[in-house]
Design a protein around this motif. Structure first.
Motif, PDB file in Angstrom:
ATOM      1  N   VAL A  54       0.838  -1.204   0.000  1.00 26.24           N
ATOM      2  CA  VAL A  54       0.000   0.000   0.000  1.00 26.24           C
ATOM      3  C   VAL A  54       0.871   1.252   0.000  1.00 26.24           C
ATOM      4  O   VAL A  54       0.603   2.208  -0.722  1.00 26.24           O
ATOM      5  N   ALA A  55       1.942   1.235   0.790  1.00 26.01           N
ATOM      6  CA  ALA A  55       2.808   2.411   0.911  1.00 26.01           C
ATOM      7  C   ALA A  55       3.667   2.646  -0.323  1.00 26.01           C
ATOM      8  O   ALA A  55       3.833   3.777  -0.770  1.00 26.01           O
ATOM      9  N   VAL A  56       4.222   1.580  -0.895  1.00 26.01           N
ATOM     10  CA  VAL A  56       5.211   1.703  -1.962  1.00 26.01           C
ATOM     11  C   VAL A  56       4.593   1.539  -3.357  1.00 26.01           C
ATOM     12  O   VAL A  56       5.080   2.133  -4.316  1.00 26.01           O
ATOM     13  N   ARG A  57       3.557   0.732  -3.472  1.00 26.57           N
ATOM     14  CA  ARG A  57       2.919   0.409  -4.754  1.00 26.57           C
ATOM     15  C   ARG A  57       3.925  -0.144  -5.764  1.00 26.57           C
ATOM     16  O   ARG A  57       4.195   0.464  -6.801  1.00 26.57           O
ATOM     17  N   PRO A  58       4.482  -1.330  -5.464  1.00 23.57           N
ATOM     18  CA  PRO A  58       5.462  -1.933  -6.380  1.00 23.57           C
ATOM     19  C   PRO A  58       4.837  -2.295  -7.713  1.00 23.57           C
ATOM     20  O   PRO A  58       3.617  -2.472  -7.821  1.00 23.57           O
ATOM     21  N   ALA A 111      -8.085  -6.937  -4.387  1.00 24.02           N
ATOM     22  CA  ALA A 111      -9.355  -6.303  -4.026  1.00 24.02           C
ATOM     23  C   ALA A 111      -9.182  -4.826  -3.675  1.00 24.02           C
ATOM     24  O   ALA A 111     -10.151  -4.078  -3.642  1.00 24.02           O
ATOM     25  N   HIS A 112      -7.943  -4.407  -3.417  1.00 27.87           N
ATOM     26  CA  HIS A 112      -7.649  -3.011  -3.052  1.00 27.87           C
ATOM     27  C   HIS A 112      -7.464  -2.217  -4.347  1.00 27.87           C
ATOM     28  O   HIS A 112      -6.494  -2.425  -5.071  1.00 27.87           O
ATOM     29  N   GLU A 113      -8.403  -1.341  -4.641  1.00 24.39           N
ATOM     30  CA  GLU A 113      -8.459  -0.658  -5.946  1.00 24.39           C
ATOM     31  C   GLU A 113      -7.111  -0.110  -6.438  1.00 24.39           C
ATOM     32  O   GLU A 113      -6.719  -0.368  -7.573  1.00 24.39           O
ATOM     33  N   PRO A 114      -6.350   0.637  -5.599  1.00 31.13           N
ATOM     34  CA  PRO A 114      -5.084   1.189  -6.120  1.00 31.13           C
ATOM     35  C   PRO A 114      -4.049   0.120  -6.500  1.00 31.13           C
ATOM     36  O   PRO A 114      -3.134   0.391  -7.254  1.00 31.13           O
ATOM     37  N   LEU A 115      -4.215  -1.092  -5.986  1.00 34.60           N
ATOM     38  CA  LEU A 115      -3.241  -2.154  -6.264  1.00 34.60           C
ATOM     39  C   LEU A 115      -3.813  -3.270  -7.136  1.00 34.60           C
ATOM     40  O   LEU A 115      -3.120  -4.243  -7.431  1.00 34.60           O
TER      41      LEU A 115
END
Length: 128
Positions: free
Chosen positions: A42-46, A69-73
């Motif tokens: 969540v913090a880094v978005r690899p 399931a986490h939209e940004p990832l």
């Protein structure tokens, strides 16, 4: 720069992935358990996550489901990198949302090819 996260509680696997992939174009970060992997992702978005199934707290399958399931990832590429090699294991990994499944022991050359397949243009093994 491409960021690859390796999530594994075996230091030798983490070291092999780091030695295989890390160079001036690829940064490798690591987590040794599922909870840390979720927070770091969540913090880094690899760009890519190499994820073991058998982790000491949250299973890799659960981590994969939560990340997808986490939209940004949701679009983050995930490769299950595990010793669980039965057909049922592969099916569960892909059903959890993994893009590819690579079993241990693995060939570093195969790992490099997977990175190139999932993130075209990354080519960490080619000279600059």
């Amino acid at each position: 720069m491409t960021t690859v996260m390796i999530v594994d509680d075996e230091p030798s696997i983490v070291q092999l992935v780091r030695i295989t992939l890390e160079d001036s174009r690829v940064h490798v970060i690591e987590a040794s358990d599922g909870a840390t992997a979720l927070a770091q992702a969540v913090a880094v978005r690899p760009n890519l996550i190499l994820l073991d199934v058998d982790l000491p707290d949250v299973s890799g399958l659960d981590v994969c489901r939560r990340l997808k399931a986490h939209e940004p990832l949701a679009g983050t590429k995930i490769v299950m990198l595990t010793a669980a090699a039965q057909q049922d294991d592969v099916a569960r990994g892909l059903a959890a949302g993994a893009d590819l499944y690579l079993t241990k022991p693995f060939s570093p050359v195969r790992l490099l090819a997977l990175v190139e397949q999932l993130i075209p243009g990354t080519s960490p093994w080619r000279p600059e």
